[in-house]
Motif scaffolding. Structure first.
Motif, PDB file in Angstrom:
ATOM      1  N   TYR A  81       0.837  -1.196   0.083  1.00 17.46           N
ATOM      2  CA  TYR A  81      -0.105   0.013  -0.193  1.00 17.46           C
ATOM      3  C   TYR A  81       1.035   1.214  -0.074  1.00 17.46           C
ATOM      4  N   ALA A  82       0.279   2.395  -0.261  1.00 14.44           N
ATOM      5  CA  ALA A  82       1.279   3.536  -0.202  1.00 14.44           C
ATOM      6  C   ALA A  82       0.182   4.849   0.428  1.00 14.44           C
ATOM      7  N   THR A  83       0.602   5.640   0.895  1.00 13.35           N
ATOM      8  CA  THR A  83      -0.103   6.918   1.241  1.00 13.35           C
ATOM      9  C   THR A  83       0.332   7.960   0.207  1.00 13.35           C
ATOM     10  N   LEU A  84      -0.456   8.841  -0.396  1.00 16.58           N
ATOM     11  CA  LEU A  84      -0.348   9.949  -1.174  1.00 16.58           C
ATOM     12  C   LEU A  84      -0.675  11.089  -0.358  1.00 16.58           C
ATOM     13  N   SER A  85       0.184  12.083  -0.544  1.00 14.51           N
ATOM     14  CA  SER A  85       0.118  13.295   0.254  1.00 14.51           C
ATOM     15  C   SER A  85       0.845  14.483  -0.492  1.00 14.51           C
ATOM     16  N   PRO A  86       0.237  15.731   0.013  1.00 12.22           N
ATOM     17  CA  PRO A  86      -1.058  16.008   0.636  1.00 12.22           C
ATOM     18  C   PRO A  86      -2.202  16.212  -0.152  1.00 12.22           C
ATOM     19  N   ILE A  87      -3.256  15.587   0.006  1.00 14.86           N
ATOM     20  CA  ILE A  87      -4.292  15.676  -0.717  1.00 14.86           C
ATOM     21  C   ILE A  87      -5.012  16.995  -0.569  1.00 14.86           C
ATOM     22  N   LEU A 104      -3.674  11.108   2.444  1.00 11.16           N
ATOM     23  CA  LEU A 104      -3.011  11.647   3.656  1.00 11.16           C
ATOM     24  C   LEU A 104      -2.924  13.320   3.455  1.00 11.16           C
ATOM     25  N   GLY A 105      -3.233  13.943   4.548  1.00 14.57           N
ATOM     26  CA  GLY A 105      -3.032  15.254   4.433  1.00 14.57           C
ATOM     27  C   GLY A 105      -4.148  16.188   4.439  1.00 14.57           C
ATOM     28  N   GLY A 106      -4.547  16.742   5.391  1.00 16.37           N
ATOM     29  CA  GLY A 106      -5.889  17.630   5.482  1.00 16.37           C
ATOM     30  C   GLY A 106      -7.196  16.592   5.580  1.00 16.37           C
ATOM     31  N   ILE A 107      -7.167  15.555   5.851  1.00 16.23           N
ATOM     32  CA  ILE A 107      -8.343  14.517   5.838  1.00 16.23           C
ATOM     33  C   ILE A 107      -9.065  15.012   7.145  1.00 16.23           C
ATOM     34  N   ASN A 108     -10.248  15.197   7.087  1.00 14.08           N
ATOM     35  CA  ASN A 108     -11.446  15.206   8.071  1.00 14.08           C
ATOM     36  C   ASN A 108     -12.523  14.570   7.823  1.00 14.08           C
TER      37      ASN A 108
END
Length: 205
Positions: free
Chosen positions: A125-131, A162-166
Motif C-alpha cells: 500500500y502507499a499513502t499519497l500526500s498532501p491531498i 493523507l494530508g488535511g483529511i477530516n
C-alpha cells in the motif's frame, strides 16, 4: 490481505495524553491499522512503545506498521514497515527481502508516478500526500487533490489519502478510489480519539 480503511498515524507532540492512551481509545472506536511514526524517540523507547501498541491492537486483530525502521519492525514482530519516499523502489525490495512475503510494506508517495514505482517494486500500500491543505506539514508542497487519487487507482495499489483529511472529506477520498484515509492531527490532538475513530469509520465503510 484486505487493509482496514482507516490508518492512524501517530504523533505524540501536541497531545495532552500519552500516546498509548490515544491509540487505545482509537482502537476502542474501531481503528485497526496504526502507523508508528515518532521517529525522534530513542531506539529502546521506540521499541518498547511498538510492543505496547502491538499488545493494544492484537486482541482486536489490528496491525501495527513501524515507520522507517525495518530492523525494528522485525525485532518487535510488527505487521510491517512504512518507508519514506526517499527509500525508493530499492528500499521496498530490501524491506520485502528482510521481512518476508507476509509483511505489509507501505510507502510514502507524493505523486502518481511514485505510486506507480511503489506498485512495481512490490509495496502492499502507499499513502499519497498532501491531498488537502494540512496544518501538520504546512508548505510541504502543492496539494494533489482528488484528481490525483483517481489517477493513482490505475496502478492497482491500495492508496491511502493523507494530508488535511477530516470527517467531511473522507468519503470523497473513498469515492475517488482511495483504499482509505490516513489521519494524524485530527485524531492525535483531538479531544475524543475514540469518537473520532468511530466517526471516520462511519463515513468510510
Amino acid at each position: 490481505m484486505a487493509l482496514p480503511p482507516f490508518l492512524v498515524v501517530t504523533d505524540r507532540h501536541g497531545a495532552d495524553r500519552p500516546l498509548r492512551e490515544t491509540v487505545r481509545a482509537a482502537v476502542a472506536g474501531g481503528a485497526r491499522f496504526v502507523w508508528l511514526r515518532d521517529r525522534d524517540l530513542g531506539r529502546d523507547v521506540r521499541r518498547d512503545l511498538a510492543r505496547d501498541l502491538i499488545a493494544i491492537l492484537a486482541p482486536a486483530g489490528g496491525h501495527l506498521i513501524v515507520g522507517g525502521d525495518v530492523e525494528l519492525a522485525a525485532e518487535t514482530e510488527a505487521q510491517g514497515v512504512h518507508l519514506p519516499g526517499s527509500a525508493g523502489a530499492d528500499g521496498i525490495r530490501a524491506a520485502r527481502q528482510s521481512l518476508g512475503a507476509a509483511a505489509l510494506i507501505g510507502f510514502s508517495a507524493h505523486s502518481v508516478a511514485e505510486i506507480a514505482a511503489a506498485a512495481a517494486a512490490g509495496a502492499d500500500y502507499a499513502t499519497l500526500s498532501p491531498i488537502f491543505p494540512t496544518a501538520s506539514k504546512p508548505g510541504y508542497g502543492p496539494t494533489l487533490g482528488l484528481d490525483a487519487l483517481r489517477a493513482a487507482t490505475v496502478h492497482r495499489l491500495p492508496v491511502f489519502a493523507l494530508g488535511g483529511i477530516n470527517e467531511d472529506n473522507a468519503r470523497a477520498c473513498r469515492d475517488a478510489g482511495a483504499a482509505g484515509v490516513a489521519v494524524m492531527g485530527g485524531l492525535m490532538r483531538g479531544p475524543d480519539p475514540r469518537g473520532a475513530a468511530a466517526g471516520f469509520l462511519a463515513r468510510l465503510i
